[in-house]
Enzyme design. Structure first.
Site, mmCIF file in Angstrom:
data_model
loop_
_atom_site.group_PDB
_atom_site.id
_atom_site.type_symbol
_atom_site.label_atom_id
_atom_site.label_comp_id
_atom_site.label_asym_id
_atom_site.label_seq_id
_atom_site.Cartn_x
_atom_site.Cartn_y
_atom_site.Cartn_z
ATOM 1 N N GLY A 1 0.777 -1.242 0.000
ATOM 2 C CA GLY A 1 0.000 0.000 0.000
ATOM 3 C C GLY A 1 0.806 1.288 0.000
ATOM 4 N N ASP B 1 0.340 3.541 4.174
ATOM 5 C CA ASP B 1 -0.688 4.274 3.436
ATOM 6 C C ASP B 1 -1.817 4.741 4.350
ATOM 7 O OD1 ASP B 1 -1.539 1.666 3.904
ATOM 8 O OD2 ASP B 1 -2.163 1.261 1.854
ATOM 9 N N ASP C 1 -5.713 1.908 10.193
ATOM 10 C CA ASP C 1 -7.080 1.441 10.374
ATOM 11 C C ASP C 1 -7.219 0.954 11.817
ATOM 12 O OD1 ASP C 1 -9.598 0.743 8.877
ATOM 13 O OD2 ASP C 1 -9.048 -1.261 9.519
ATOM 14 N N ASP D 1 -5.565 -0.485 -2.185
ATOM 15 C CA ASP D 1 -6.243 -1.449 -3.059
ATOM 16 C C ASP D 1 -7.549 -1.968 -2.487
ATOM 17 O OD1 ASP D 1 -4.896 -2.987 -0.953
ATOM 18 O OD2 ASP D 1 -5.589 -4.724 -2.099
HETATM 19 P P1 IMP Z 1 -4.659 -2.146 10.294
HETATM 20 O O1 IMP Z 1 -3.686 -3.142 10.762
HETATM 21 O O2 IMP Z 1 -6.067 -2.540 10.560
HETATM 22 O O3 IMP Z 1 -4.370 -0.733 10.774
HETATM 23 O O4 IMP Z 1 -4.568 -2.185 8.721
HETATM 24 C C1 IMP Z 1 -3.833 -1.297 8.020
HETATM 25 C C2 IMP Z 1 -3.662 -1.804 6.611
HETATM 26 O O5 IMP Z 1 -4.907 -2.244 6.067
HETATM 27 C C3 IMP Z 1 -3.204 -0.673 5.723
HETATM 28 O O6 IMP Z 1 -1.810 -0.701 5.595
HETATM 29 C C4 IMP Z 1 -3.876 -0.971 4.415
HETATM 30 O O7 IMP Z 1 -3.049 -1.775 3.615
HETATM 31 C C5 IMP Z 1 -5.114 -1.746 4.779
HETATM 32 N N1 IMP Z 1 -6.307 -0.866 4.782
HETATM 33 C C6 IMP Z 1 -6.958 -0.374 5.837
HETATM 34 N N2 IMP Z 1 -7.989 0.405 5.476
HETATM 35 C C7 IMP Z 1 -7.967 0.421 4.136
HETATM 36 C C8 IMP Z 1 -8.781 1.074 3.145
HETATM 37 O O8 IMP Z 1 -9.729 1.826 3.432
HETATM 38 N N3 IMP Z 1 -8.432 0.843 1.856
HETATM 39 C C9 IMP Z 1 -7.392 0.036 1.488
HETATM 40 N N4 IMP Z 1 -6.613 -0.580 2.369
HETATM 41 C C10 IMP Z 1 -6.901 -0.404 3.689
HETATM 42 MG MG MG Z 2 -0.989 -1.876 3.990
#
Ligand code: IMP
Ligand code: MG
Length: 178
Positions: A43, A102, A105, A161
């Site tokens: 990402g 990127d 979340d 993506d």
């Molecule tokens: P986390 O571990 O839940 O914080 O996930 C983060 C990763 O999930 C990011 O590096 C992105 O690759 C992916 N991600 C989270 N939200 C989105 C989104 O809205 N669109 C695309 N990829 C996302």
């Molecule tokens: Mg990612």
């Protein structure tokens, strides 16, 4: 069926402004120091490229650029079990590390990678994410540089993506039911 929305959430110009703003803040904090940039693939690849050049424009020396591959999303569901699929080539001990992703979340991915890098004793470690969905956070972690906070939407483009698609869109938009 989920499809990209027609109107961009962030245009190319808006993204450029956000990247420039973040780079200016980082440059201010790292005056005279040099940085090793560590991106989370896949990402972060577009944001990394633009951020690296923006930092150079602000006079920050980028001594190395490398990437970590961590397993992450399938579809729009976060996988909480983060695994390292590809690690760094060099040691980060005693260096200024800027960890770049990127979008933030739940925070699980970045927290895991941040903790891993901390055990390797960098002299300074900071995280930078282009986007942040604070309402989705499941863990507590420090992210020093955030480009923009957004609501809980699934966004694509500019490296982001949906099942590996749409990464090359030059703008950011959201996936909507159509
Ligand atoms: P986390 O571990 O839940 O914080 O996930 C983060 C990763 O999930 C990011 O590096 C992105 O690759 C992916 N991600 C989270 N939200 C989105 C989104 O809205 N669109 C695309 N990829 C996302
Ligand atoms: Mg990612």
């Amino acid at each position: 069926m989920l499809q990209p929305a027609e109107n961009p959430l962030l245009s190319e110009t808006q993204i450029e402004e956000i990247v420039d703003r973040v780079a200016a803040r980082i440059a201010e904090d790292y005056r005279g120091a040099s940085i090793m940039m560590v991106g989370l693939l896949t990402g972060a690849f577009v944001f990394m490229a633009d951020l690296a050049r923006a930092l150079s424009r602000y006079g920050v020396r980028i001594e190395e650029v490398d990437f970590i591959i961590a397993s992450s999303y399938e579809g729009t569901e976060s996988s909480r079990n983060v695994q390292i699929l590809r690690d760094l080539r060099t040691d980060v001990q005693g260096r200024n590390i800027l960890l770049v992703d990127d979008i933030l979340d739940t925070g699980n991915t970045l927290l895991k990678i941040r903790r891993l890098l901390e055990t390797r004793e960098p002299s300074r470690l900071a995280c930078c994410c282009l986007l942040d969905k604070p309402s989705r956070r499941e863990v507590e972690l420090d992210v020093e540089y955030i480009g923009l906070e957004i609501e809980d939407r699934f966004v694509i483009g500019y490296g982001l993506d949906y099942n590996q698609d749409y990464r090359a869109l030059p703008y950011i938009t959201e996936m909507v039911e159509k």
